[in-house]
Motif scaffolding. Structure first.
Motif, PDB file in Angstrom:
ATOM      1  N   ALA A   4       0.734  -1.217   0.062  1.00 44.16           N
ATOM      2  CA  ALA A   4      -0.281  -0.032  -0.001  1.00 44.16           C
ATOM      3  C   ALA A   4       0.819   1.219   0.007  1.00 44.16           C
ATOM      4  CB  ALA A   4      -0.943   0.099   1.370  1.00 44.16           C
ATOM      5  N   ILE A   5       0.581   2.040  -0.916  1.00 42.51           N
ATOM      6  CA  ILE A   5       1.369   3.443  -1.102  1.00 42.51           C
ATOM      7  C   ILE A   5       0.286   4.585  -0.840  1.00 42.51           C
ATOM      8  CG2 ILE A   5       2.853   4.701  -2.276  1.00 42.51           C
ATOM      9  CD1 ILE A   5       4.001   2.324  -3.728  1.00 42.51           C
ATOM     10  N   ASP A   6       0.213   5.239  -0.076  1.00 42.87           N
ATOM     11  CA  ASP A   6      -0.428   6.484   0.188  1.00 42.87           C
ATOM     12  C   ASP A   6       0.328   7.771   0.126  1.00 42.87           C
ATOM     13  OD1 ASP A   6      -3.270   5.015   0.504  1.00 42.87           O
ATOM     14  OD2 ASP A   6      -2.440   4.438   2.395  1.00 42.87           O
ATOM     15  N   GLY A   7      -0.557   9.019   0.023  1.00 43.68           N
ATOM     16  CA  GLY A   7       0.116   9.964   0.031  1.00 43.68           C
ATOM     17  C   GLY A   7      -0.633  11.179  -0.886  1.00 43.68           C
ATOM     18  N   PRO A   8      -0.313  12.443  -0.833  1.00 44.95           N
ATOM     19  CA  PRO A   8      -1.203  13.597  -1.405  1.00 44.95           C
ATOM     20  C   PRO A   8      -0.555  13.487  -2.882  1.00 44.95           C
ATOM     21  CG  PRO A   8       0.963  14.443  -0.343  1.00 44.95           C
ATOM     22  CD  PRO A   8       0.755  13.041  -0.062  1.00 44.95           C
ATOM     23  N   GLY A   9      -1.521  14.060  -3.717  1.00 40.74           N
ATOM     24  CA  GLY A   9      -1.275  14.361  -5.036  1.00 40.74           C
ATOM     25  C   GLY A   9       0.315  14.958  -5.520  1.00 40.74           C
ATOM     26  N   GLY A  10       0.935  14.440  -6.636  1.00 47.76           N
ATOM     27  CA  GLY A  10       2.239  15.125  -6.949  1.00 47.76           C
ATOM     28  C   GLY A  10       3.215  14.673  -6.182  1.00 47.76           C
ATOM     29  N   ALA A  11       3.206  13.423  -5.165  1.00 48.42           N
ATOM     30  CA  ALA A  11       4.293  13.136  -4.250  1.00 48.42           C
ATOM     31  C   ALA A  11       4.885  11.734  -5.228  1.00 48.42           C
ATOM     32  CB  ALA A  11       3.735  12.364  -3.060  1.00 48.42           C
ATOM     33  N   GLY A  12       4.261  11.544  -6.125  1.00 49.89           N
ATOM     34  CA  GLY A  12       5.004  10.465  -7.054  1.00 49.89           C
ATOM     35  C   GLY A  12       4.584   8.992  -6.996  1.00 49.89           C
ATOM     36  N   LYS A  13       3.363   8.787  -6.230  1.00 52.78           N
ATOM     37  CA  LYS A  13       2.730   7.765  -5.925  1.00 52.78           C
ATOM     38  C   LYS A  13       2.538   6.646  -7.380  1.00 52.78           C
ATOM     39  CE  LYS A  13      -1.069   9.007  -4.258  1.00 52.78           C
ATOM     40  NZ  LYS A  13      -1.101  10.342  -4.347  1.00 52.78           N
ATOM     41  N   SER A  14       2.038   7.268  -8.307  1.00 49.88           N
ATOM     42  CA  SER A  14       1.786   6.595  -9.638  1.00 49.88           C
ATOM     43  C   SER A  14       3.035   6.003 -10.013  1.00 49.88           C
ATOM     44  CB  SER A  14       0.954   7.396 -10.426  1.00 49.88           C
ATOM     45  OG  SER A  14      -0.275   7.580  -9.812  1.00 49.88           O
ATOM     46  N   THR A  15       3.889   6.741 -10.184  1.00 48.03           N
ATOM     47  CA  THR A  15       5.215   6.359 -10.850  1.00 48.03           C
ATOM     48  C   THR A  15       5.900   5.224 -10.120  1.00 48.03           C
ATOM     49  OG1 THR A  15       5.515   8.459 -11.925  1.00 48.03           O
ATOM     50  CG2 THR A  15       7.474   7.189 -11.751  1.00 48.03           C
ATOM     51  N   ILE A  16       5.976   5.649  -8.798  1.00 48.50           N
ATOM     52  CA  ILE A  16       6.577   4.512  -7.922  1.00 48.50           C
ATOM     53  C   ILE A  16       6.001   3.193  -8.025  1.00 48.50           C
ATOM     54  CG2 ILE A  16       7.567   4.196  -5.532  1.00 48.50           C
ATOM     55  CD1 ILE A  16       9.460   5.803  -7.099  1.00 48.50           C
ATOM     56  N   ALA A  17       4.827   3.211  -7.621  1.00 46.50           N
ATOM     57  CA  ALA A  17       3.883   2.255  -7.578  1.00 46.50           C
ATOM     58  C   ALA A  17       4.106   1.171  -8.626  1.00 46.50           C
ATOM     59  CB  ALA A  17       2.519   2.388  -7.005  1.00 46.50           C
ATOM     60  N   ARG A  18       3.914   1.819 -10.010  1.00 44.36           N
ATOM     61  CA  ARG A  18       4.012   1.175 -11.222  1.00 44.36           C
ATOM     62  C   ARG A  18       5.380   0.337 -11.208  1.00 44.36           C
ATOM     63  NH1 ARG A  18       3.128   5.220 -14.427  1.00 44.36           N
ATOM     64  NH2 ARG A  18       0.794   4.927 -14.507  1.00 44.36           N
ATOM     65  N   ARG A  19       6.516   1.202 -11.003  1.00 45.41           N
ATOM     66  CA  ARG A  19       7.755   0.706 -11.071  1.00 45.41           C
ATOM     67  C   ARG A  19       7.841  -0.540 -10.207  1.00 45.41           C
ATOM     68  NH1 ARG A  19      12.252   4.794 -12.684  1.00 45.41           N
ATOM     69  NH2 ARG A  19      13.510   3.356 -11.647  1.00 45.41           N
ATOM     70  N   VAL A  20       7.656  -0.368  -9.030  1.00 44.47           N
ATOM     71  CA  VAL A  20       7.514  -1.348  -8.144  1.00 44.47           C
ATOM     72  C   VAL A  20       6.698  -2.746  -8.455  1.00 44.47           C
ATOM     73  CG1 VAL A  20       6.911  -2.210  -5.770  1.00 44.47           C
ATOM     74  CG2 VAL A  20       8.300   0.083  -6.084  1.00 44.47           C
ATOM     75  N   ALA A  21       5.456  -2.425  -8.999  1.00 47.58           N
ATOM     76  CA  ALA A  21       4.719  -3.476  -9.511  1.00 47.58           C
ATOM     77  C   ALA A  21       5.405  -4.271 -10.656  1.00 47.58           C
ATOM     78  CB  ALA A  21       3.502  -2.954  -9.879  1.00 47.58           C
ATOM     79  N   GLY A 127      -3.845   2.257   3.062  1.00 49.90           N
ATOM     80  CA  GLY A 127      -3.351   1.451   4.411  1.00 49.90           C
ATOM     81  C   GLY A 127      -4.140   1.788   5.471  1.00 49.90           C
ATOM     82  N   THR A 128      -4.878   2.765   5.139  1.00 51.72           N
ATOM     83  CA  THR A 128      -5.908   3.096   6.574  1.00 51.72           C
ATOM     84  C   THR A 128      -7.545   2.324   6.572  1.00 51.72           C
ATOM     85  OG1 THR A 128      -6.619   5.288   5.372  1.00 51.72           O
ATOM     86  CG2 THR A 128      -4.721   5.087   7.006  1.00 51.72           C
ATOM     87  N   VAL A 129      -7.981   2.401   5.005  1.00 50.79           N
ATOM     88  CA  VAL A 129      -9.401   2.126   4.908  1.00 50.79           C
ATOM     89  C   VAL A 129      -9.384   0.547   3.848  1.00 50.79           C
ATOM     90  CG1 VAL A 129     -11.664   2.639   4.118  1.00 50.79           C
ATOM     91  CG2 VAL A 129     -10.423   4.100   5.463  1.00 50.79           C
ATOM     92  N   VAL A 130      -8.791   0.718   2.886  1.00 49.85           N
ATOM     93  CA  VAL A 130      -9.022  -0.219   1.765  1.00 49.85           C
ATOM     94  C   VAL A 130      -8.282  -1.591   2.420  1.00 49.85           C
ATOM     95  CG1 VAL A 130      -8.731  -1.058  -0.402  1.00 49.85           C
ATOM     96  CG2 VAL A 130      -9.148   1.568   0.151  1.00 49.85           C
ATOM     97  N   PHE A 131      -6.972  -1.525   2.784  1.00 51.36           N
ATOM     98  CA  PHE A 131      -6.491  -2.656   3.087  1.00 51.36           C
ATOM     99  C   PHE A 131      -5.420  -2.245   4.381  1.00 51.36           C
ATOM    100  CE2 PHE A 131      -6.837  -3.864  -1.335  1.00 51.36           C
ATOM    101  CZ  PHE A 131      -7.426  -4.771  -1.210  1.00 51.36           C
ATOM    102  N   PRO A 132      -6.148  -2.192   5.536  1.00 52.89           N
ATOM    103  CA  PRO A 132      -5.416  -1.740   6.722  1.00 52.89           C
ATOM    104  C   PRO A 132      -4.344  -3.236   7.140  1.00 52.89           C
ATOM    105  CG  PRO A 132      -7.697  -2.266   7.331  1.00 52.89           C
ATOM    106  CD  PRO A 132      -7.645  -2.026   5.813  1.00 52.89           C
ATOM    107  N   GLN A 133      -4.686  -4.347   6.401  1.00 56.45           N
ATOM    108  CA  GLN A 133      -4.014  -5.468   6.859  1.00 56.45           C
ATOM    109  C   GLN A 133      -2.855  -5.537   5.741  1.00 56.45           C
ATOM    110  OE1 GLN A 133      -6.652  -5.342   5.258  1.00 56.45           O
ATOM    111  NE2 GLN A 133      -6.729  -7.042   3.908  1.00 56.45           N
ATOM    112  N   ALA A 134      -2.574  -4.673   4.985  1.00 58.66           N
ATOM    113  CA  ALA A 134      -1.527  -4.705   4.063  1.00 58.66           C
ATOM    114  C   ALA A 134       0.042  -5.120   4.740  1.00 58.66           C
ATOM    115  CB  ALA A 134      -1.331  -3.480   3.452  1.00 58.66           C
ATOM    116  N   GLU A 135       0.694  -6.141   4.137  1.00 59.01           N
ATOM    117  CA  GLU A 135       1.978  -6.310   4.916  1.00 59.01           C
ATOM    118  C   GLU A 135       2.954  -5.177   4.680  1.00 59.01           C
ATOM    119  OE1 GLU A 135       0.095 -10.162   3.050  1.00 59.01           O
ATOM    120  OE2 GLU A 135       0.031  -8.103   2.559  1.00 59.01           O
TER     121      GLU A 135
END
Length: 225
Positions: A4-21, A127-135
């Motif tokens: 789970a990768i959370d954060g505000p807009g423009g923090a780079g979530k999409s780019t990083i999440a895609r690379r990690v995936a 990480g707080t609502v959708v998958f609070p159990q995320a590893e």
């Protein structure tokens, strides 16, 4: 496994999440694009953004799919990858995402997607609502100036134009709405790792997340899907 990768807009979530995936061979899910897709449908069909019932029905009925590790977003079969990033849709998505019924409908779709495969999911309440159990949980952040610059670059690449002042103002307004909404506000999960990417390269951020994933596996190696 769920990353789970959370954060505000423009923090780079999409780019990083895609690379990690891609590195792990996991499914990648851009939850923000899902809210944008519903907002686009509402704008196109003239559904008022204060009509919670009709917005919820759109979210329930929307067929949202991802291809090419999230680079292509489809709404009811149509490629909407570019149009959902326009300022008009971005503003609408901020309001749509605050509707409890919309969030419930899309969270259910997100949870269904994760039942079939290991997933890297990014958004504002993973990480707080959708998958609070995320590893593995990260809260990815960056300074306002860096976030605005990144969003301007993204918009210029997708739409050909962007105004940094307008983008910075929109990000600040979105932050306020996201953090203050009653339903699933933007917040760091207590067990999430805070990561400020302002002065880090993409490779450095990627490696920190990958190391956290390795640490959760028995043999210390990257897991396979």
């Amino acid at each position: 496994m769920i990353v789970a990768i959370d954060g505000p807009g423009g923090a780079g979530k999409s780019t990083i999440a895609r690379r990690v995936a891609e590195r792990l061979g996991f499914l990648y899910l851009d939850t923000g694009a899902m809210y944008r897709a519903v907002a686009l449908w509402a704008v196109r069909t003239g559904v008022p953004l204060d009509d919670a019932h009709r917005l919820e029905q759109l979210a329930v009925n929307a067929e949202i799919g991802f291809e090419e590790c999230g680079r292509v977003v489809r709404l009811n079969g149509e490629d909407v990858s570019t149009v959902i990033r326009t300022p008009e849709v971005s503003a609408a998505a901020s309001r749509v995402s605050a509707v409890p019924g919309v969030r419930r409908a899309l969270v259910e779709k997100q949870r269904l997607a994760a039942r079939a495969a290991s997933v890297v999911m990014e958004g504002r309440d993973i990480g707080t609502v959708v998958f609070p159990q995320a590893e593995v949980k990260f809260f990815l952040d960056a300074s306002p100036d860096v976030r605005a610059a990144r969003r301007v670059k993204e918009l210029e690449e997708k739409t050909g134009e962007a105004c940094k002042e307008s983008v910075a103002r929109e990000l600040a307004e979105r932050d306020q709405r996201d953090r203050s909404r009653a339903e699933a506000p933007l917040a760091q999960a207590p067990d999430a790792v805070y990561l400020d990417s302002s002065r880090l390269t993409l490779e450095e951020v990627e490696e920190r997340i990958l190391q956290a994933v390795r640490d959760r596996t028995a043999n210390g190696k990257e897991p396979v899907r």
